[in-house]
Design a protein around this motif. Structure first.
Motif, mmCIF file in Angstrom:
data_model
loop_
_atom_site.group_PDB
_atom_site.id
_atom_site.type_symbol
_atom_site.label_atom_id
_atom_site.label_comp_id
_atom_site.label_asym_id
_atom_site.label_seq_id
_atom_site.Cartn_x
_atom_site.Cartn_y
_atom_site.Cartn_z
ATOM 1 N N ASN A 33 51.960 9.076 -48.714
ATOM 2 C CA ASN A 33 52.262 7.646 -48.588
ATOM 3 C C ASN A 33 53.752 7.383 -48.457
ATOM 4 O O ASN A 33 54.237 6.303 -48.797
ATOM 5 C CB ASN A 33 51.731 6.876 -49.797
ATOM 6 C CG ASN A 33 50.235 7.001 -49.929
ATOM 7 O OD1 ASN A 33 49.485 6.434 -49.138
ATOM 8 N ND2 ASN A 33 49.788 7.795 -50.881
ATOM 9 N N ALA A 36 54.776 4.127 -46.742
ATOM 10 C CA ALA A 36 54.521 2.897 -47.496
ATOM 11 C C ALA A 36 55.618 2.690 -48.533
ATOM 12 O O ALA A 36 56.127 1.568 -48.705
ATOM 13 C CB ALA A 36 53.156 2.971 -48.165
ATOM 14 N N PHE A 37 55.994 3.774 -49.232
ATOM 15 C CA PHE A 37 57.055 3.654 -50.234
ATOM 16 C C PHE A 37 58.367 3.230 -49.603
ATOM 17 O O PHE A 37 59.088 2.390 -50.142
ATOM 18 C CB PHE A 37 57.229 4.973 -50.993
ATOM 19 C CG PHE A 37 56.157 5.214 -52.007
ATOM 20 C CD1 PHE A 37 56.031 4.374 -53.097
ATOM 21 C CD2 PHE A 37 55.258 6.256 -51.856
ATOM 22 C CE1 PHE A 37 55.028 4.579 -54.027
ATOM 23 C CE2 PHE A 37 54.252 6.456 -52.784
ATOM 24 C CZ PHE A 37 54.134 5.623 -53.872
ATOM 25 N N ALA A 39 58.830 1.470 -46.871
ATOM 26 C CA ALA A 39 58.788 0.056 -46.467
ATOM 27 C C ALA A 39 58.955 -0.842 -47.684
ATOM 28 O O ALA A 39 59.736 -1.794 -47.676
ATOM 29 C CB ALA A 39 57.468 -0.233 -45.766
ATOM 30 N N PHE A 40 58.220 -0.496 -48.755
ATOM 31 C CA PHE A 40 58.292 -1.283 -49.986
ATOM 32 C C PHE A 40 59.723 -1.253 -50.533
ATOM 33 O O PHE A 40 60.284 -2.292 -50.911
ATOM 34 C CB PHE A 40 57.301 -0.718 -51.002
ATOM 35 C CG PHE A 40 57.289 -1.441 -52.299
ATOM 36 C CD1 PHE A 40 56.884 -2.763 -52.368
ATOM 37 C CD2 PHE A 40 57.687 -0.807 -53.470
ATOM 38 C CE1 PHE A 40 56.865 -3.436 -53.572
ATOM 39 C CE2 PHE A 40 57.685 -1.481 -54.677
ATOM 40 C CZ PHE A 40 57.274 -2.797 -54.720
ATOM 41 N N GLY A 41 60.307 -0.057 -50.530
ATOM 42 C CA GLY A 41 61.671 0.092 -51.029
ATOM 43 C C GLY A 41 62.655 -0.752 -50.246
ATOM 44 O O GLY A 41 63.529 -1.414 -50.821
ATOM 45 N N ARG A 42 62.481 -0.772 -48.914
ATOM 46 C CA ARG A 42 63.406 -1.565 -48.088
ATOM 47 C C ARG A 42 63.289 -3.056 -48.417
ATOM 48 O O ARG A 42 64.281 -3.763 -48.488
ATOM 49 C CB ARG A 42 63.128 -1.319 -46.598
ATOM 50 C CG ARG A 42 63.912 -0.115 -46.040
ATOM 51 C CD ARG A 42 63.947 -0.149 -44.527
ATOM 52 N NE ARG A 42 62.625 -0.084 -43.923
ATOM 53 C CZ ARG A 42 61.943 1.073 -43.732
ATOM 54 N NH1 ARG A 42 62.482 2.213 -44.102
ATOM 55 N NH2 ARG A 42 60.752 1.058 -43.186
ATOM 56 N N ALA A 43 62.037 -3.499 -48.651
ATOM 57 C CA ALA A 43 61.836 -4.920 -48.966
ATOM 58 C C ALA A 43 62.536 -5.276 -50.275
ATOM 59 O O ALA A 43 63.249 -6.290 -50.369
ATOM 60 C CB ALA A 43 60.343 -5.225 -49.065
ATOM 61 N N VAL A 44 62.359 -4.417 -51.297
ATOM 62 C CA VAL A 44 62.997 -4.679 -52.594
ATOM 63 C C VAL A 44 64.517 -4.667 -52.433
ATOM 64 O O VAL A 44 65.228 -5.518 -52.975
ATOM 65 C CB VAL A 44 62.543 -3.641 -53.643
ATOM 66 C CG1 VAL A 44 63.343 -3.805 -54.931
ATOM 67 C CG2 VAL A 44 61.059 -3.777 -53.915
ATOM 68 N N LEU A 166 63.188 -1.069 -59.856
ATOM 69 C CA LEU A 166 61.752 -0.880 -60.099
ATOM 70 C C LEU A 166 61.484 -0.270 -61.474
ATOM 71 O O LEU A 166 60.532 -0.674 -62.160
ATOM 72 C CB LEU A 166 61.145 -0.033 -58.981
ATOM 73 C CG LEU A 166 61.136 -0.779 -57.639
ATOM 74 C CD1 LEU A 166 60.547 0.084 -56.538
ATOM 75 C CD2 LEU A 166 60.362 -2.093 -57.752
#
Lengths: 290, 392
Positions: A33, A36-37, A39-44, A166
């Motif tokens: 994954n 996915a990580f 993308a999530f990291g970039r958003a945060v 996080l």
């Protein structure tokens, strides 16, 4: 299975390889994954960075003025005087930019924590099964030594702001969940009945009766979340989150007691200011309900 | 089928995880205690049937644990019944779906609570308008309507205050206004005045009676206070251990308590205060002369007074026995005209009249028809009977 038996015989004091399982699980997640990580990291990162850039771009007097104004409004002139003195001290010791970074990190971690924590708390209050499931998870999150979160966070998201935030969120969510759920469950039975008796739908009951009456407890949760986030944000400097934590960390590495005291003092002053101000919001509510 | 605002038929409420087991035993005639011993289920309401007429104040009495709080919550379905039917204006509300129930609660009923249950984050006016707000009435209209009711109970000057700034009695007036503002045809009141001190309680009862005057609203009032029930109740129902023991008007219950449990309630209450003129009549205290002729010659001599009535039993006046001796026929002109009291006059009024005159006090109904006389002896004997009843 034979592997397990072999281990049991050869090393009877450590036959449960939980640590190994966790490592395998983390690597499995990373291998399958990774995207996915990322993308999530970039958003945060985008969220946190915009808050930090915005705060850093403001002139110091504006930020100080804002907090002093809040102090006058919520707690009176004496506290406003304290805020002014505290900021002057931080500014004078040269820690102002790091303090603003730490404030920004705390703010983004708190906002994310509340976005997760308050809805979860509401869900727990309304559903017994969810509550029994969530409670041990919260205990785990709060009592697991905070450093432990930093390692997997850094593995998933690399070094920098994101793993710091996080790991902080994991640590700061529990009080928001607990106090929201407690506040809602503590609403007087007859007040809930009154809501039903006058024909509230379940959404109306939540927004017109339960949440407003639970507000003091929820505000206490917000206060706790902010304090947890602030303490964790300092520790998170170990994965490169930045802010005052960097100075604390380098004071340890260089055995520089003076630097440690100065940066530590800035953390303490920021903590006192944030604590008293957020606490005053909960108290104002509680007084009206007393 | 019975008719009425509320008709309750064979209603049961069982608390626990296996209510059907309990129902089987209850329907086989087992007692609440046996059911608990055998199944662990707690019976809250056990086969209750009654009806409430439109416009009456129906008071449900009982000690704590008698099931009265459960019963009132079954009527607006804050609790769901285990078995039985509840008809509101002929509609069985136990079968309503959730949206239908919400609509019914908004349209037809409201509730007043023992702990007031006001919303601390709302002003007095916003609390008063709560029901209207939930029902989706616009801000202007709901505040105008709520304000009108606040004015009726004298709370208009406090509209912008917070509830915690008001005294207990005033807070419950806000609770009452909140319930009245939606103009419900049925108002449920759960121990509404029990948390107030006795003076405030009496004041609230007066306010309630005032507001109810000339209204067709039905009030279902739960109380554990007999004085309150006697004061405001059109009819009273008494509950014990989940069962309904007796239903009747205050007078009926005072005169004929169904059992020791009901009698127990009167122990601390001076029931003689609720005696009325018609309860005090002594049938043997005066002879009767109809249209100038004694009804019974032999009886006449036993009495010291004679009541003279016209052919259609309208009271003409009283006559001392001595006046009768000589003649068989009594000329009604010689009667002493004594103005009668109404059958519903209360004891203090009767006593005041009796003390002010030497003759006995005649009682006549609304059309002036003679019912009997009250004498000092009849009052005393009735009072001592009530005292003995209370003492036991």
């Amino acid at each position: 299975m034979s592997d397990f038996l072999h281990r049991l015989i050869s090393n009877p004091h450590d036959f449960l390889p939980i640590g190994e399982w966790v490592n395998q699980f983390i690597h499995f997640l990373l291998d399958h994954n990774g995207g996915a990580f990322d993308a999530f990291g970039r958003a945060v990162d985008l969220f946190a960075e915009s808050i930090e850039v915005a705060l850093l771009s403001l002139p110091p007097w504006l930020i100080m003025g804002f907090f002093i104004g809040l102090g006058v409004w919520r707690l009176g002139w004496r506290f406003a005087g304290f805020v002014l003195a505290a900021f002057a001290l931080i500014f004078g010791t040269g820690f102002w930019p790091q303090t603003v970074s730490t404030l920004a990190l705390t703010l983004s971690a708190t906002l994310i924590s509340l976005m997760i924590g308050i809805p979860t708390g509401i869900w727990c209050a309304r559903n017994k099964r969810v509550n029994t499931l969530v409670r041990p998870v919260l205990d785990f999150m709060q009592t697991m030594p905070a450093f432990v979160y930093l390692i997997p966070a850094a593995m998933f998201f690399g070094l920098g702001r994101v793993p710091g935030i996080l790991a902080t969120v994991v640590f700061a969510v529990p009080p928001a969940v607990r106090l929201t759920s407690l506040g809602i469950r503590q609403v007087n039975k007859e007040q809930v009945e009154a809501g039903h008796a006058f024909g509230c739908t379940s959404t109306q009951l939540l927004f017109k009766v339960q949440l407003p009456i639970a507000l003091p407890a929820i505000m206490a949760g917000v206060n706790q979340t902010i304090m947890m986030a602030l303490s964790m944000v300092i520790i998170a400097s170990m994965v490169g989150a930045g802010g005052l934590g960097n100075d604390v960390l380098s004071s340890i590495q260089r055995l520089d007691v003076g630097l440690g005291f100065e940066s530590g003092l800035a953390v303490v002053l920021l903590a006192i200011i944030l604590d008293r101000l957020t606490e005053s919001f909960g108290r104002g509510q509680a007084a009206r309900q007393g | 089928m019975q008719s009425g605002k509320i008709v309750v038929e064979n209603l049961y409420k069982v608390f626990g995880d296996k209510p059907q087991d309990a129902m089987r035993l209850l329907k086989a005639g087992e007692s609440k205690e046996t059911v608990f011993a055998k199944t662990g289920q707690v019976v809250g309401v056990n086969n209750v049937s009654f009806s409430v007429d439109e416009g009456e104040i129906f008071v449900l009495m009982g000690l704590s644990g008698s099931g009265k709080s459960s019963l009132i919550r079954l009527i607006n379905r804050l609790m769901d019944p285990t078995d039985g039917r509840i008809l509101l204006d002929g509609q069985d509300i136990t079968r309503l779906s959730q949206p239908e129930l919400v609509a019914l609660r908004r349209r037809d009923m409201s509730m007043v609570f023992q702990s007031f249950a006001l919303m601390p984050h709302r002003s007095v006016l916003e609390n008063a308008a709560f029901g209207l707000e939930i029902a989706g009435v616009g801000r202007k209209e709901r505040e105008t309507r709520a304000m009108k009711v606040l004015e009726q109970v004298g709370l208009a000057p406090f509209a912008r205050k917070s509830p915690h700034e008001l005294s207990g009695g005033m807070q419950q007036r806000v609770g009452l206004v909140r319930a009245l503002a939606v103009n419900p045809s049925l108002m449920l009141m759960d121990e509404a005045f029990s948390a107030l001190d006795p003076l405030k309680r009496a004041e609230m009862q007066d306010i309630l009676l005032d507001l109810q005057r000339g209204q067709s609203r039905t009030i279902f009032f739960v109380s554990h206070d007999l004085e309150e029930a006697l004061r405001i109740g059109t009819r009273i129902a008494i509950m014990e251990g989940g069962r309904l023991v007796q239903v009747g008007t205050p007078q009926e219950i005072i005169e004929n308590p169904a059992d020791d449990y009901v009698r127990e309630f009167f122990k601390s209450v001076d029931t003689s205060r609720y005696l009325q003129a018609k309860d005090l009549i002594d049938p043997s205290a005066a002879g009767l002369v109809v249209n100038g002729y004694p009804a019974n010659h032999a009886e006449l001599d036993k009495h010291s007074w004679v009541a003279c009535v016209s052919k259609d039993h309208k009271l003409l006046g009283l006559l001392g026995r001595d006046e009768l001796r000589s003649e068989g026929c009594v000329p009604s002109e010689r009667c002493v005209p004594v103005s009668p009291v109404a059958p519903a006059s209360c004891l203090p009024d009767v006593l005041q009249r009796l003390l002010g005159q030497s003759e006995p006090l005649p009682v006549a109904d609304g059309e002036g028809r003679y019912l009997g006389v009250i004498t000092a002896t009849s009052v005393l004997s009735k009072l001592s009977a009530h005292r003995l009843q209370s003492a036991h």
